[in-house]
Write a protein that holds these residues in place. Structure first.
Motif, short mmCIF file in Angstrom:
data_model
loop_
_atom_site.label_atom_id
_atom_site.label_comp_id
_atom_site.label_asym_id
_atom_site.label_seq_id
_atom_site.Cartn_x
_atom_site.Cartn_y
_atom_site.Cartn_z
N ALA A 278 0.84 -1.20 0.00
CA ALA A 278 0.00 0.00 0.00
C ALA A 278 0.87 1.25 0.00
CB ALA A 278 -0.91 0.01 1.22
N SER A 279 0.36 2.32 -0.56
CA SER A 279 1.09 3.59 -0.60
C SER A 279 0.25 4.67 0.06
CB SER A 279 1.43 3.98 -2.03
OG SER A 279 0.26 4.12 -2.80
N MET A 280 0.95 5.57 0.75
CA MET A 280 0.28 6.67 1.42
C MET A 280 0.03 7.82 0.45
SD MET A 280 2.05 7.20 5.11
CE MET A 280 1.00 8.64 5.37
N ALA A 281 -1.04 8.52 0.69
CA ALA A 281 -1.30 9.72 -0.11
C ALA A 281 -0.36 10.84 0.33
CB ALA A 281 -2.75 10.17 0.07
N VAL A 282 0.12 11.58 -0.64
CA VAL A 282 0.98 12.72 -0.34
C VAL A 282 0.14 13.84 0.24
CG1 VAL A 282 2.54 14.45 -1.32
CG2 VAL A 282 2.59 12.10 -2.18
N GLN A 283 0.60 14.43 1.34
CA GLN A 283 -0.08 15.55 1.97
C GLN A 283 0.74 16.82 1.72
OE1 GLN A 283 -3.05 15.20 3.41
NE2 GLN A 283 -3.08 12.98 3.28
#
Length: 435
Positions: A278-283
């Motif tokens: 899984a990859s995190m969304a860029v904030q």
């Protein structure tokens, strides 16, 4: 993965300040150094007036700092905390007021620091055995625009071998990304390693062994596999307001603001089998947002240019009413105020500024939801049509420029180069044959 981010990660430290009313920064409001230098060069009444502005800024700075301090103290009391003790401040602050769950508790829950020569007061909420996870979101949403000086975002997880796996990961990534190698410490609190780069760092340690060393947990009750991962964020000056705004929506949002932190969190999720791959969304943290309201900005503009407007008004009155006779002129403050208002009104009328603001805000008439939606759609259509026309005009201009260049080079659009018209034999015509 997002559900895990929202539920597993929490605030374990928060330090915020409130922005000043002049430029939205965390420093106390003061006159600009350029204004002070200019005042030093002036003489007579001009110097007196310049010093008046400087003293005004200093007084406003003191008032804003006092209001921020009082707001932090009021929030602490409304949050159910009680004054614990008062003492010396740190980091340049003259004093600090500490709050706890009761006046006799030793564990502090919040600290208000004030009396700094340059900076606005700060509110600090330490870990406090999980209390920060509850208090920090309340504080972030209590003050409106604020500046985030420091935030620790943590997670606890018990899994055999997790500490070793994370340390191995940090060492591998250090070599691949040219980050400094993690610093490992062995002590009676267990094993701890520190790692980081830029505005963020991480501390990974055996949480229960720390509690045992602090006398908060019996050794037989300790879980040696319980690991705390604690990311610390210390945004630069131009990101403090943006980071605070992001953090209001959850501590986990800060995890997505730094590339290497995102990668490590994704690795943790894989190691503890939350979600592999899984990859995190860029904030995105918006840099240098202005935390002031529109009224604040207008007030600052008036403070900056009020003298200029009044000077222009006086000059106009003396010219029109007294024929430029400054010695014989007698002008009242009321006349100056009226002239300034006339000048501003004339400018607004000439440029249609008031009308443009009203129309842009949709205040030219009352609308229901459907009508407002249609207005927005019409604005979008107009903008796209204008962009299309601009693109067509630019393309047409390029074609004309290319045709002009070919003409000047003696070549027409079909690749035919000509000299003279060829009708009287004086000219020659040659064709360029494409291969």
């Amino acid at each position: 993965m997002e559900k895990w981010l929202q539920t597993a990660w929490f605030f374990d430290w928060l330090t915020i300040t409130l922005p000043n009313g002049r430029n939205g920064k965390g420093e106390r409001r003061r006159a600009d150094p350029s204004e002070v230098a200019e005042a030093a060069r002036l003489t007579g009444t001009e110097r007196v007036e310049a010093m008046r502005v400087i003293h005004y800024e200093d007084r406003m700075g003191e008032e804003e700092a006092r209001e921020a301090r009082d707001a932090f103290c009021l929030w602490s009391v409304l949050a159910g905390l009680h004054t614990q003790r008062v003492g010396n401040g740190t980091d340049g602050f003259a004093g600090a007021l500490h709050y706890a769950d009761s006046p006799i508790d030793e564990e502090r829950r919040a600290t208000v620091r004030a009396g700094h020569a340059r900076n606005m007061p700060s509110l600090e909420i330490p870990g406090g055995d999980g209390r920060c996870a509850l208090l920090a979101p309340q504080a972030l949403n209590a003050f409106g625009p604020s500046l985030l000086a420091r935030a620790d975002v943590s997670m606890d997880h018990s899994q055999e071998g997790l500490m070793d796996a994370l340390l191995d990961y940090a060492r591998r990534m250090s070599k691949a990304s040219k980050m400094a190698a993690p610093r490992v410490i062995e002590s009676d609190t267990g094993r701890t390693f520190y790692w980081g780069k830029g505005e963020a760092s991480v501390k990974v340690y055996q949480k229960d062994l720390e509690r045992v060393a602090d006398g908060k947990l019996a050794i037989e009750d300790a879980d040696p596999h319980l690991v705390r991962v604690e990311f610390r964020f210390s945004p630069k000056s131009d990101k403090k307001a943006g980071a605070a705004g992001l953090a209001r929506n959850g501590a986990w949002r800060l995890l997505g603001t730094v590339h290497w932190v995102r990668s490590m969190v994704e690795q943790i999720a894989a190691l503890i089998e939350v979600e592999k791959g899984a990859s995190m969304a860029v904030q995105r943290v918006i840099k240098a947002p202005d935390a002031r309201t529109v009224e604040d900005k207008a007030a600052y503009g008036l403070e900056q240019y009020a003298r200029t407007f009044c000077k222009a008004a006086v000059s106009r009155i003396v010219a029109e009413k007294f024929g430029h006779d400054w010695m014989g002129a007698e002008v009242s403050p009321e006349e100056v105020r009226a002239a300034v208002l006339d000048m501003v009104a004339a400018h607004l009328d000439m440029h249609g500024t008031a009308e443009a603001v009203v129309v842009r805000a949709g205040l030219d008439e009352a609308r229901d939801a459907e009508a407002e939606a249609m207005r927005g759609a019409a604005i979008l259509d107009f903008w796209m049509a204008r962009q299309h026309r601009a693109a067509e005009e630019a393309q047409s201009g390029l074609k004309e420029a290319a045709a002009s260049a070919r003409f000047e080079a003696g070549q027409d659009g079909d690749g035919v180069s000509s000299s003279g018209d060829g009708r009287d034999g004086s000219g020659t015509v040659s064709a360029t044959v494409a291969a």
